[in-house]
Design a protein around this motif. Structure first.
Motif, mmCIF file in Angstrom:
data_model
loop_
_atom_site.group_PDB
_atom_site.id
_atom_site.type_symbol
_atom_site.label_atom_id
_atom_site.label_comp_id
_atom_site.label_asym_id
_atom_site.label_seq_id
_atom_site.Cartn_x
_atom_site.Cartn_y
_atom_site.Cartn_z
ATOM 1 N N LEU A 20 0.802 -1.320 0.220
ATOM 2 C CA LEU A 20 -0.145 0.039 -0.032
ATOM 3 C C LEU A 20 1.019 1.345 -0.141
ATOM 4 N N ALA A 70 -6.825 2.647 -7.587
ATOM 5 C CA ALA A 70 -7.547 2.266 -6.575
ATOM 6 C C ALA A 70 -7.730 0.417 -7.087
ATOM 7 N N VAL A 71 -7.507 0.214 -8.167
ATOM 8 C CA VAL A 71 -7.297 -1.545 -8.623
ATOM 9 C C VAL A 71 -6.003 -1.954 -7.704
ATOM 10 N N LEU A 73 -4.200 -0.679 -5.312
ATOM 11 C CA LEU A 73 -4.405 -0.487 -3.976
ATOM 12 C C LEU A 73 -5.309 -1.327 -3.235
ATOM 13 N N THR A 74 -6.381 -2.049 -4.139
ATOM 14 C CA THR A 74 -7.179 -3.103 -3.410
ATOM 15 C C THR A 74 -6.483 -4.522 -3.402
ATOM 16 N N LEU A 75 -5.838 -4.502 -4.632
ATOM 17 C CA LEU A 75 -5.202 -6.258 -4.929
ATOM 18 C C LEU A 75 -3.656 -6.233 -4.656
ATOM 19 N N THR A 77 -2.430 -5.668 -1.854
ATOM 20 C CA THR A 77 -2.050 -6.430 -0.502
ATOM 21 C C THR A 77 -2.135 -7.956 -0.530
ATOM 22 N N MET A 123 -5.226 -8.144 -11.562
ATOM 23 C CA MET A 123 -4.960 -6.854 -11.215
ATOM 24 C C MET A 123 -4.348 -5.897 -12.264
#
Length: 322
Positions: A20, A70-71, A73-75, A77, A123
């Protein structure tokens, strides 16, 4: 990676937090890399990374540099968590019968790279479409073609118009699932494996050996700045080494194409057309951008990992009684 034993939940937290922080810091450079790699001789809009970022800010605003963030930052992790945890898992089991040789370190990296593509491929597939949307929009504004946008998201681009609404990640996901099923999200899986497996084979052993050079004594851990520098050097080296495959993967996963741009049926077809139309230098497009992205990304990851942020967070959770 580290000599100390770290629990799996802590590894997952460390990898996620590092991802992140890293993505937030370097995403604009990653966007420039994608656009530079995607542009062909007949659709050259940018001359360099700085030119790409300046033009992006002028035409799309500051947040245009974060298209697709956003994609990621979501995936990122689960992706980074899988990568780091898998490498440690394989290193632990390969070292049970004795010293961890260079070959075993490379095998551990191979296993980590293979595991991560489960998340990396979809991703990257979504991220690339969103990152390249601005380039396609600028290309269409120049009076060329909007056919590329209509091909993927016909409901967002009316025939005969120039103005286009950039699709969201959810719209792209639904479109791909509706038209091609789950395979639509995994387009370019082979190229992703060809990139990520060699990357991990190079990165993890190189990092481990560089990090060992800075250790305090035979058993002591390396200082955090040594881990950071080791991560940066190993990451940038591996990134440049596999950049030709990254170019191929980016081209294969890009669904938006102007009428003057080549389309590709597979890895071999992509290599052949790039060699014929753009020359071997095209395989190094975005190499310095990729190095600038990967170096701090993995440097930050190793610092978070070695500082034990995950262990610190878990220490606040109530412990189960035996």
């Amino acid at each position: 990676m580290a000599d100390k034993q770290i629990s799996l939940p802590a590894k997952l937290i460390n990898g996620g937090i590092a991802g992140l922080i890293g993505v937030t810091c370097v995403f604009p450079i990653d966007l420039a890399k994608t656009r530079l790699q995607n542009q062909q001789n007949g659709s050259r809009l940018y001359t360099s990374m700085s030119d790409c970022l300046i033009k992006t800010i002028r035409s799309e605003g500051y947040f245009g540099m974060y298209r697709g963030a956003a994609v990621n930052l979501t995936l990122v992790t689960p992706e980074k968590a899988i990568k780091l945890a898998a490498n440690d898992f394989f290193r632990h089991h390969l070292s049970k019968d004795g010293k961890l040789t260079l070959l075993k370190e490379m095998l551990a990296g191979c296993g980590a790279g293979t595991c991560q593509v489960i998340v990396t491929t979809p991703m990257e597939m979504l991220k690339i479409q969103l990152q390249d949307a601005g380039r396609e929009y600028t290309f269409s504004k120049s009076g060329l073609s909007t056919a590329a946008q209509r091909k993927l998201m016909p409901e967002t681009v009316a025939a005969g118009t120039v103005e286009t609404k950039s699709p969201t990640a959810m719209q792209l996901t639904r479109q791909l699932l509706r038209e091609k099923g789950i395979a639509g999200l995994y387009k370019g899986l082979g190229a992703t494996l060809l990139r990520d497996v060699p990357f991990s084979i190079i990165y993890f052993p190189l990092f481990a050996n560089l990090n060992n050079l800075g250790k305090r004594g035979a058993e002591g851990p390396a200082p955090f700045y040594v881990s950071f520098v080791s991560g940066c050097v190993a990451g940038s080296t591996a990134a440049v080494a596999v950049n030709p495959v990254d170019v191929i993967k980016t081209r294969l996963q890009s669904l938006n194409r102007a009428s003057t741009e080549d389309t590709y049926s597979g890895v071999t077809d992509c290599i052949r057309k790039i060699m014929r139309n753009e020359g071997p230098a095209a395989f190094l497009k975005g190499a310095y951008c990729r190095a600038l992205v990967i170096a701090p990304l993995f440097g930050i990851a190793q610092v978070v990992y070695f500082l034990g942020v995950g262990e610190f967070i878990l220490s606040f959770l109530p412990k189960k009684d035996n």
